[in-house]
Design a protein around this motif. Structure first.
Motif, short mmCIF file in Angstrom:
data_model
loop_
_atom_site.label_atom_id
_atom_site.label_comp_id
_atom_site.label_asym_id
_atom_site.label_seq_id
_atom_site.Cartn_x
_atom_site.Cartn_y
_atom_site.Cartn_z
N GLY A 256 -6.05 49.59 8.70
CA GLY A 256 -6.13 49.09 7.34
C GLY A 256 -4.80 48.65 6.76
N TYR A 257 -3.81 48.46 7.62
CA TYR A 257 -2.47 48.09 7.16
C TYR A 257 -2.49 46.81 6.33
CZ TYR A 257 2.32 46.32 7.19
OH TYR A 257 3.54 45.82 6.81
N GLY A 258 -1.75 46.85 5.23
CA GLY A 258 -1.50 45.66 4.42
C GLY A 258 -0.10 45.75 3.87
N GLY A 259 0.50 44.61 3.65
CA GLY A 259 1.85 44.59 3.11
C GLY A 259 1.93 43.67 1.91
N CYS A 260 2.67 44.10 0.88
CA CYS A 260 2.82 43.29 -0.33
C CYS A 260 4.25 43.40 -0.84
CB CYS A 260 1.83 43.76 -1.39
SG CYS A 260 1.84 42.72 -2.87
N PRO A 261 5.09 42.42 -0.57
CA PRO A 261 6.45 42.44 -1.13
C PRO A 261 6.40 42.10 -2.62
CG PRO A 261 6.27 40.98 0.80
CD PRO A 261 4.89 41.27 0.32
N ASP B 31 -9.22 37.09 5.32
CA ASP B 31 -9.80 37.21 3.99
C ASP B 31 -11.32 37.22 3.95
OD1 ASP B 31 -7.17 37.14 3.20
OD2 ASP B 31 -7.23 35.09 2.40
N ALA B 32 -11.97 36.69 4.98
CA ALA B 32 -13.44 36.61 4.97
C ALA B 32 -14.09 37.92 5.37
CB ALA B 32 -13.92 35.50 5.90
N ALA B 33 -13.33 38.84 5.95
CA ALA B 33 -13.89 40.08 6.48
C ALA B 33 -14.18 41.09 5.39
CB ALA B 33 -12.92 40.68 7.51
N SER B 34 -15.15 41.97 5.66
CA SER B 34 -15.56 42.98 4.67
C SER B 34 -14.67 44.22 4.69
CB SER B 34 -17.01 43.40 4.94
OG SER B 34 -17.11 44.07 6.20
N SER B 35 -13.76 44.33 5.63
CA SER B 35 -12.90 45.52 5.70
C SER B 35 -12.12 45.66 4.40
CB SER B 35 -11.94 45.40 6.89
OG SER B 35 -11.30 44.14 6.91
N PRO B 36 -12.02 46.90 3.87
CA PRO B 36 -11.45 47.10 2.53
C PRO B 36 -9.93 47.17 2.49
CG PRO B 36 -12.22 49.19 3.40
CD PRO B 36 -12.57 48.14 4.44
N ASN B 37 -9.26 46.38 3.29
CA ASN B 37 -7.81 46.32 3.27
C ASN B 37 -7.34 45.25 2.31
OD1 ASN B 37 -8.98 44.73 5.77
ND2 ASN B 37 -7.20 43.60 5.07
N ALA B 38 -6.04 45.26 2.00
CA ALA B 38 -5.46 44.20 1.18
C ALA B 38 -5.54 42.88 1.95
CB ALA B 38 -4.00 44.52 0.86
N LYS B 39 -5.95 41.83 1.27
CA LYS B 39 -6.12 40.53 1.93
C LYS B 39 -4.77 39.80 1.95
CE LYS B 39 -11.02 40.13 0.70
NZ LYS B 39 -11.57 40.28 2.04
N THR B 40 -3.96 40.09 2.96
CA THR B 40 -2.62 39.53 3.06
C THR B 40 -2.35 39.04 4.48
OG1 THR B 40 -1.57 41.62 3.72
CG2 THR B 40 -1.79 41.20 1.35
N ALA B 41 -1.34 38.16 4.61
CA ALA B 41 -0.92 37.71 5.94
C ALA B 41 -0.38 38.87 6.76
CB ALA B 41 0.14 36.61 5.80
N TYR C 267 2.02 27.98 4.64
CA TYR C 267 2.48 29.37 4.58
C TYR C 267 2.39 29.80 3.12
CZ TYR C 267 5.70 33.36 4.72
OH TYR C 267 6.26 34.62 4.59
N GLN C 268 1.24 30.32 2.75
CA GLN C 268 0.92 30.58 1.35
C GLN C 268 1.79 31.65 0.69
OE1 GLN C 268 -3.34 30.92 0.62
NE2 GLN C 268 -3.76 29.59 2.37
N PRO C 269 2.22 32.70 1.41
CA PRO C 269 3.03 33.73 0.74
C PRO C 269 4.31 33.19 0.10
CG PRO C 269 2.22 34.56 2.83
CD PRO C 269 1.87 33.10 2.80
N ALA C 270 4.78 32.02 0.52
CA ALA C 270 6.02 31.47 -0.04
C ALA C 270 5.82 30.77 -1.37
CB ALA C 270 6.65 30.49 0.96
N PRO D 65 -7.82 38.17 -11.92
CA PRO D 65 -9.27 38.34 -11.96
C PRO D 65 -9.70 39.64 -11.29
CG PRO D 65 -8.71 36.93 -10.14
CD PRO D 65 -7.41 37.28 -10.82
N ALA D 66 -11.00 39.85 -11.25
CA ALA D 66 -11.54 41.03 -10.57
C ALA D 66 -11.27 40.96 -9.07
CB ALA D 66 -13.05 41.12 -10.84
N MET D 67 -11.09 42.13 -8.46
CA MET D 67 -10.92 42.22 -7.01
C MET D 67 -12.25 41.97 -6.31
SD MET D 67 -7.79 42.74 -6.37
CE MET D 67 -6.31 43.08 -7.33
N PRO D 68 -12.23 41.58 -5.02
CA PRO D 68 -11.03 41.38 -4.21
C PRO D 68 -10.45 39.98 -4.38
CG PRO D 68 -12.96 41.10 -2.83
CD PRO D 68 -13.47 41.47 -4.20
N ILE D 69 -9.11 39.90 -4.22
CA ILE D 69 -8.43 38.61 -4.20
C ILE D 69 -7.40 38.64 -3.08
CG2 ILE D 69 -8.73 38.22 -6.68
CD1 ILE D 69 -5.75 38.99 -7.02
#
Length: 406
Positions: free
Chosen positions: A335-340, A296-306, A40-43, A153-157
């Motif tokens: 395109g929903y993304g969440g970042c606490p 994360d592997a997809a080309s969709s321009p959303n934030a790469k988050t769980a 669970y990487q977000p932790a 670094p440069a996006m995307p990450i």
């Protein structure tokens, strides 16, 4: 021969398998995943702040792998989408009716000269590796004075807010222990903006002023001399010139450059940038109708988050079942993304947004830009439950998926 082959047993692969099975049982599904542990990487940012033990972030893959799939412990090597087949690293060949590609992305540690030799020692660390996030906390506790450098670094990450979280939580600890005034903090961002959604930038700048750290844009880490504790940055100037500078450090937190896996980038499934070439709303491949991608592997321009994966998984499940059944209904991902954003220990700005930076908060009655203890409680105690017992178990809590008919 499988009905569906899923490449990757991370959050995206396990989550979408559960979302499919929730809607139609009995399909023959394979998950291709070589790893024997699931994280669970977000932790990991909380581990680096002394809030969690790293053991709380990992489970054996055998425990989280769904019982209704065939787990193939290998990795994808070559895609043949015109033949609906894949060759694996172990040279097995899989045939499929539909394919879901979600192996995550590649952390390119070797792109920074000298980094791999010094990671985990000499004051050099990174919250992007499970074995190093405890070392981050060790360094934060030990540092009483000196120079602390943090990079992006440069996006995307993956998790674009994570580089900043490392800064804020470290500074919060030093402030609490009255050490911050003795520490020179620098944040080196290879990009030109503090955060991708402008709405949240003012509150983040307030915390930068509070912690008195020096912000450097267009500044990219290119070399680390761990023995002598010197970091080299390339600074891009508006006129196009690039000037390098060396900075001595006592602590260096690195976020590595990130890129598509080579077996994706070199395949017929990739776009020019190397990501799986999909429609950003249906998550269906632009050229191969029986191929889908999320995570994360997809080309969709959303934030790469769980958080994004939680909303993507039902969309892919609905659309792949619609394809297999010959139906016209489609689910739409907004395109929903969440970042606490952990701006201090005990308070979080819960940044939730859709495509084009449109705010998309779960709790619409709360102003999203305000740092709250309530958000910290969600991040610290609830999100892991949502992950392990929600996403990975097919429970779609607080998710409404929009569908249309072609």
């Amino acid at each position: 021969m499988f009905d569906i082959v899923i490449i990757g047993g991370g959050a995206a692969g396990l989550g979408v398998a559960q979302a499919i099975n929730k809607r139609q049982k009995g399909l023959k599904i394979a998950i291709v995943e070589p790893a024997i542990q699931h994280f669970y990487q977000p932790a990991w940012t909380l581990v680096a702040a002394g809030e969690l033990n790293i053991k709380q972030t990992v489970q054996p893959m055998s425990k989280v792998m769904p019982s209704f799939v065939e787990w193939i412990q290998s990795a994808a090597k070559i895609f043949y989408p015109d033949k609906n087949s894949i060759t694996l690293e172990n040279l097995d060949i899989l045939q499929y009716r539909a394919l879901i590609v979600c192996p995550g992305l590649c952390l390119n540690w070797s792109a920074i000269e000298g980094l791999e030799e010094t990671l985990g020692k000499n004051g050099v660390t990174s919250n992007y590796r499970s074995d190093l996030s405890p070392y981050t906390w060790q360094l934060v506790q030990q540092l009483k004075s000196g120079v602390a450098l943090f990079t992006q670094p440069a996006m995307p990450i993956k998790c674009a807010g994570a580089p900043q979280k490392a800064v804020y939580l470290s500074c919060s600890h030093w402030e609490k222990n009255k050490k911050l005034h003795n520490i020179k903090v620098q944040f080196h961002n290879a990009g030109t903006a503090l955060f991708g959604v402008a709405y949240f930038i003012p509150i983040l700048k307030q915390y930068m002023d509070r912690y008195r750290f020096n912000l450097n844009f267009s500044s990219n880490l290119i070399k680390v001399d761990g023995t002598n504790k010197i970091a080299t940055f390339a600074h891009a100037h508006p006129d196009g010139s690039i000037v390098s500078s060396e900075i001595a450090f006592d602590m260096l937190h690195i976020v590595p450059p990130q890129c598509p896996h080579p077996f994706i980038a070199n395949s017929p499934l990739a776009n020019a940038a190397g990501w799986v070439d999909i429609d950003p709303y249906s998550l269906q491949h632009m050229r191969y109708a029986n191929v889908f991608s999320l995570g994360d592997a997809a080309s969709s321009p959303n934030a790469k988050t769980a958080a994004a994966i939680r909303k993507q998984a039902p969309v892919v499940a609905i659309n792949i079942l619609s394809y297999l059944s010959g139906l016209s209904n489609k689910a739409i991902y907004n395109g929903y993304g969440g970042c606490p954003l952990t701006v201090e220990n005990g308070k979080i700005v819960l940044a939730e947004f859709a495509y084009n930076g449109v705010l998309d908060p779960t709790f619409k009655f709360l102003a999203p830009h305000i740092p709250r203890r309530f958000n910290w409680f969600i991040k610290r105690h609830l999100l892991a439950i949502v992950y392990w017992h929600g996403l990975l178990r097919g429970r779609e809590w607080l998710i409404k998926t929009k569908t249309i008919n072609d």
